[in-house]
Design a protein around this motif. Structure first.
Motif, PDB file in Angstrom:
ATOM      1  N   ALA A   1      10.870 -23.953 -20.714  1.00  0.00           N
ATOM      2  CA  ALA A   1      10.675 -25.164 -19.912  1.00  0.00           C
ATOM      3  C   ALA A   1      11.942 -25.569 -19.172  1.00  0.00           C
ATOM      4  N   LEU A   2      13.049 -24.890 -19.463  1.00  0.00           N
ATOM      5  CA  LEU A   2      14.325 -25.184 -18.798  1.00  0.00           C
ATOM      6  C   LEU A   2      14.622 -24.087 -17.797  1.00  0.00           C
ATOM      7  N   GLU A   3      14.948 -24.493 -16.575  1.00  0.00           N
ATOM      8  CA  GLU A   3      15.217 -23.534 -15.514  1.00  0.00           C
ATOM      9  C   GLU A   3      16.573 -23.817 -14.881  1.00  0.00           C
ATOM     10  N   ALA A   4      17.187 -22.747 -14.367  1.00  0.00           N
ATOM     11  CA  ALA A   4      18.420 -22.873 -13.597  1.00  0.00           C
ATOM     12  C   ALA A   4      18.083 -22.570 -12.152  1.00  0.00           C
ATOM     13  N   ASP A   5      18.451 -23.476 -11.249  1.00  0.00           N
ATOM     14  CA  ASP A   5      18.117 -23.328  -9.837  1.00  0.00           C
ATOM     15  C   ASP A   5      19.376 -23.126  -9.033  1.00  0.00           C
ATOM     16  N   THR A   6      19.296 -22.351  -7.977  1.00  0.00           N
ATOM     17  CA  THR A   6      20.432 -22.177  -7.070  1.00  0.00           C
ATOM     18  C   THR A   6      20.454 -23.325  -6.084  1.00  0.00           C
ATOM     19  N   PHE A   7      21.621 -23.503  -5.448  1.00  0.00           N
ATOM     20  CA  PHE A   7      21.751 -24.642  -4.528  1.00  0.00           C
ATOM     21  C   PHE A   7      20.795 -24.535  -3.355  1.00  0.00           C
TER      22      PHE A   7
ATOM     23  N   SER B   1      11.044 -27.275 -15.837  1.00  0.00           N
ATOM     24  CA  SER B   1      10.096 -26.413 -15.147  1.00  0.00           C
ATOM     25  C   SER B   1       8.899 -27.207 -14.623  1.00  0.00           C
ATOM     26  N   GLN B   2       8.652 -27.118 -13.310  1.00  0.00           N
ATOM     27  CA  GLN B   2       7.492 -27.780 -12.730  1.00  0.00           C
ATOM     28  C   GLN B   2       6.192 -27.123 -13.195  1.00  0.00           C
ATOM     29  N   THR B   3       6.254 -25.860 -13.512  1.00  0.00           N
ATOM     30  CA  THR B   3       5.069 -25.153 -14.026  1.00  0.00           C
ATOM     31  C   THR B   3       4.637 -25.751 -15.355  1.00  0.00           C
ATOM     32  N   TYR B   4       5.622 -25.985 -16.222  1.00  0.00           N
ATOM     33  CA  TYR B   4       5.294 -26.580 -17.521  1.00  0.00           C
ATOM     34  C   TYR B   4       4.824 -28.014 -17.355  1.00  0.00           C
ATOM     35  N   SER B   5       5.374 -28.739 -16.396  1.00  0.00           N
ATOM     36  CA  SER B   5       4.918 -30.110 -16.139  1.00  0.00           C
ATOM     37  C   SER B   5       3.463 -30.108 -15.719  1.00  0.00           C
ATOM     38  N   ALA B   6       3.090 -29.159 -14.852  1.00  0.00           N
ATOM     39  CA  ALA B   6       1.690 -29.069 -14.396  1.00  0.00           C
ATOM     40  C   ALA B   6       0.774 -28.678 -15.540  1.00  0.00           C
ATOM     41  N   MET B   7       1.218 -27.769 -16.384  1.00  0.00           N
ATOM     42  CA  MET B   7       0.413 -27.348 -17.536  1.00  0.00           C
ATOM     43  C   MET B   7       0.155 -28.514 -18.483  1.00  0.00           C
ATOM     44  N   LEU B   8       1.211 -29.298 -18.729  1.00  0.00           N
ATOM     45  CA  LEU B   8       1.057 -30.442 -19.628  1.00  0.00           C
ATOM     46  C   LEU B   8       0.117 -31.476 -19.023  1.00  0.00           C
ATOM     47  N   ASN B   9       0.216 -31.677 -17.721  1.00  0.00           N
ATOM     48  CA  ASN B   9      -0.648 -32.625 -17.024  1.00  0.00           C
ATOM     49  C   ASN B   9      -2.108 -32.182 -17.097  1.00  0.00           C
ATOM     50  N   ASP B  10      -2.347 -30.868 -16.909  1.00  0.00           N
ATOM     51  CA  ASP B  10      -3.710 -30.337 -16.987  1.00  0.00           C
ATOM     52  C   ASP B  10      -4.283 -30.473 -18.389  1.00  0.00           C
ATOM     53  N   LEU B  11      -3.441 -30.207 -19.391  1.00  0.00           N
ATOM     54  CA  LEU B  11      -3.909 -30.323 -20.775  1.00  0.00           C
ATOM     55  C   LEU B  11      -4.229 -31.772 -21.132  1.00  0.00           C
ATOM     56  N   ALA B  12      -3.443 -32.697 -20.589  1.00  0.00           N
ATOM     57  CA  ALA B  12      -3.678 -34.110 -20.877  1.00  0.00           C
ATOM     58  C   ALA B  12      -5.013 -34.580 -20.309  1.00  0.00           C
ATOM     59  N   LYS B  13      -5.425 -34.010 -19.171  1.00  0.00           N
ATOM     60  CA  LYS B  13      -6.677 -34.402 -18.529  1.00  0.00           C
ATOM     61  C   LYS B  13      -7.868 -33.608 -19.057  1.00  0.00           C
TER      62      LYS B  13
ATOM     63  N   ILE C   1       4.143 -27.372 -25.647  1.00  0.00           N
ATOM     64  CA  ILE C   1       4.674 -27.596 -24.304  1.00  0.00           C
ATOM     65  C   ILE C   1       5.461 -28.891 -24.243  1.00  0.00           C
ATOM     66  N   LYS C   2       4.930 -29.936 -24.870  1.00  0.00           N
ATOM     67  CA  LYS C   2       5.636 -31.226 -24.870  1.00  0.00           C
ATOM     68  C   LYS C   2       6.986 -31.114 -25.581  1.00  0.00           C
ATOM     69  N   LYS C   3       7.003 -30.369 -26.694  1.00  0.00           N
ATOM     70  CA  LYS C   3       8.250 -30.200 -27.442  1.00  0.00           C
ATOM     71  C   LYS C   3       9.294 -29.475 -26.596  1.00  0.00           C
ATOM     72  N   LYS C   4       8.865 -28.427 -25.886  1.00  0.00           N
ATOM     73  CA  LYS C   4       9.798 -27.666 -25.057  1.00  0.00           C
ATOM     74  C   LYS C   4      10.301 -28.503 -23.881  1.00  0.00           C
TER      75      LYS C   4
END
Length: 495
Positions: free
Chosen positions: A45-51, A309-321, A335-338
């Motif tokens: 759930a943690l990502e490193a992004d370039t500038f 991670s936006q992917t994990y955010s979307a997954m958590l949102n989908d699971l909540a609904k 997912i929430k723990k990560k």
């Protein structure tokens, strides 16, 4: 008799977020990058992004907050906030991406790469030379085992008897002591000269033997006799005894000593300067003098920009609904723990930067005169509590910040904790740093007559004449801390 009763206790426990912050504070700049990489590998759930991939919102936020001057008002209490599941249900419009990132460098900041030299290692060189020898299989194995017991300085760290036993038990190779000594004598002919010595005396003698094969002089013979017969007297600088027993003049002795002192006491290190893995000091802070104004910069060049991670955010949102939320309870919890862990880590890294900056800023201001001039006598007495009181943090936190951190100044790169020292009072009542006393002591020894070095008693009197009431045992302690030997060992012959 057993009794049941109620009892109140006041306990203080550190939260996982506090423990994480304390661990990150101890890590210097050259290790933080690896720690971040490890966290990214363990937490998807943690990502490193370039500038280049940063959002416009992030760029706008960066313009408001300079990466070199973190928001020092932020409190460690931020790490203790509970994260509500509803925080993850909001749309991307309600959670700008910059809120889930940590800014570490500016667009215009120059990115510097640390060069690492490559080449053959010290032990590989020895093995190559062993391979060039005409040895049978048995002696080759003995040679490889001997080389494996030679340390980076070039010294053999295992006795011949022990290696005979090791070869018998570990490699099922029956050898005699004479076999090992024969192969060792071959290795001692290898480059760099002196390799394979079992102690300093043997190491220097090996190097002299190399020289004597190509040079023939009386000076080399005298030097060899000194090391072979009178090594103990040589180490203790009993020059008069050596001259008397060898029946030589002071000039002959001096020429022989010049030869001995030209030898390398650590032959392995001569190759290690360029071929071994280099250990670079990466400063955590940089202080520059801009026309009398000190500027502090926190080193963040090797830190990636972190985000959840936006992917994990979307997954958590989908699971909540999802109507199958109960059936997918374990997935939702994972997912929430990560995501919680990723957010805590980002906040901890940000808080680490803030804490480092405000602590170093306090130290820089406290020792302003030194950082402006580089004069060690300008260093003020400073202990951890002095800085802790200024920044409003615990002494243990300041200790973690000062540990293993380096600061680059116009006068060199120094270990941060070297600026902390106790105080002592001069005769006029002025409080001075013990580091100032050490600097004056070092200057006295550097300017002494090397034919008659100053004893600790004489150094004590010289310091007292300058107004520093110091005991002889304290002089000895400071001298040892500076790595300076006693007067007898500092004695030199006439030039």
């Amino acid at each position: 008799m057993l009794r049941q009763r109620l009892q109140q206790k006041l306990l203080q426990k550190l939260s996982p977020q506090q423990i994480l912050l304390m661990k990150l504070l101890q890590i210097p700049a050259n290790e933080l990058e690896q720690r971040i990489k490890q966290e990214i590998e363990e937490n998807p759930a943690l990502e490193a992004d370039t500038f280049e991939n940063q959002s416009e919102d992030f760029e706008g936020n960066k313009a408001e907050e300079s990466p070199d001057e973190p928001d020092i008002q932020e409190s460690t209490d931020d790490l203790h906030d509970d994260f509500d599941v509803e925080d993850y249900y909001k749309s991307e419009d309600e959670i700008p991406e910059y809120k889930l990132q940590i800014d570490n460098r500016s667009r215009d900041e120059e990115r510097k790469e640390i060069p690492f030299s490559t080449g053959i290692s010290f032990h590989e060189l020895l093995k190559q030379q062993l391979g060039m020898q005409h040895l049978d299989e048995k002696k080759r194995k003995i040679g490889e085992y001997i080389i494996g017991n030679i340390d980076d300085s070039g010294y053999l760290q295992r006795s011949v008897d022990a290696m005979v036993d090791d070869l018998a038990f570990m490699q099922n190779l029956e050898v005699k002591k004479e076999d090992v000594e024969e192969v060792l004598s071959i290795i001692q002919e290898f480059d760099p000269p002196g390799v394979g010595g079992r102690n300093l005396q043997e190491c220097l003698l090996i190097q002299l033997k190399h020289k004597m094969k190509t040079e023939d002089s009386e000076t080399l013979e005298i030097a060899y006799k000194i090391l072979k017969r009178y090594f103990n007297e040589f180490t203790k600088k009993h020059y008069e005894k050596i001259m008397k027993r060898l029946n030589i003049t002071e000039q002959q002795l001096k020429e022989a000593l010049d030869v001995i002192l030209s030898l390398n006491p650590k032959p392995g290190n001569s190759l290690g300067e360029t071929s071994r893995t280099n250990q670079y000091i990466i400063p955590d802070f940089t202080i520059t003098n801009n026309n009398g104004e000190l500027e502090l910069t926190l080193n963040t060049w090797n830190m990636p920009e972190l985000r959840v991670s936006q992917t994990y955010s979307a997954m958590l949102n989908d699971l909540a609904k999802s109507k199958k939320r109960k059936a997918e309870k374990e997935t939702f919890s994972f997912i929430k723990k990560k995501m919680d862990s990723a957010k805590w880590f980002i906040e901890a890294v940000k808080q680490r930067q803030n804490t480092l900056y405000i602590t170093m800023k306090a130290i820089m201001d406290y020792q302003r005169e030194y950082f402006l001039t580089g004069d060690e006598t300008k260093l003020r007495p400073m202990i951890l509590k002095d800085i802790a009181d200024i920044v409003g943090m615990d002494v243990s936190t300041i200790s973690r910040v000062a540990n293993s951190k380096y600061v680059q100044t116009p006068f060199g790169t120094f270990l941060l904790k070297s600026f902390f020292s106790e105080s002592m009072k001069k005769d006029d009542g002025e409080e001075v740093s013990t580091r100032e006393v050490k600097t004056i002591l070092k200057n006295l020894i550097e300017n002494e007559d090397k034919k008659k070095p100053l004893t600790d008693e004489q150094l004590m009197k010289a310091l007292r004449e300058k107004g520093y009431p110091i005991a002889r045992r304290t002089v000895a302690k400071y001298r040892e801390q500076l790595g300076i030997p006693v007067a007898r060992l500092r004695k030199e012959l006439n030039n």
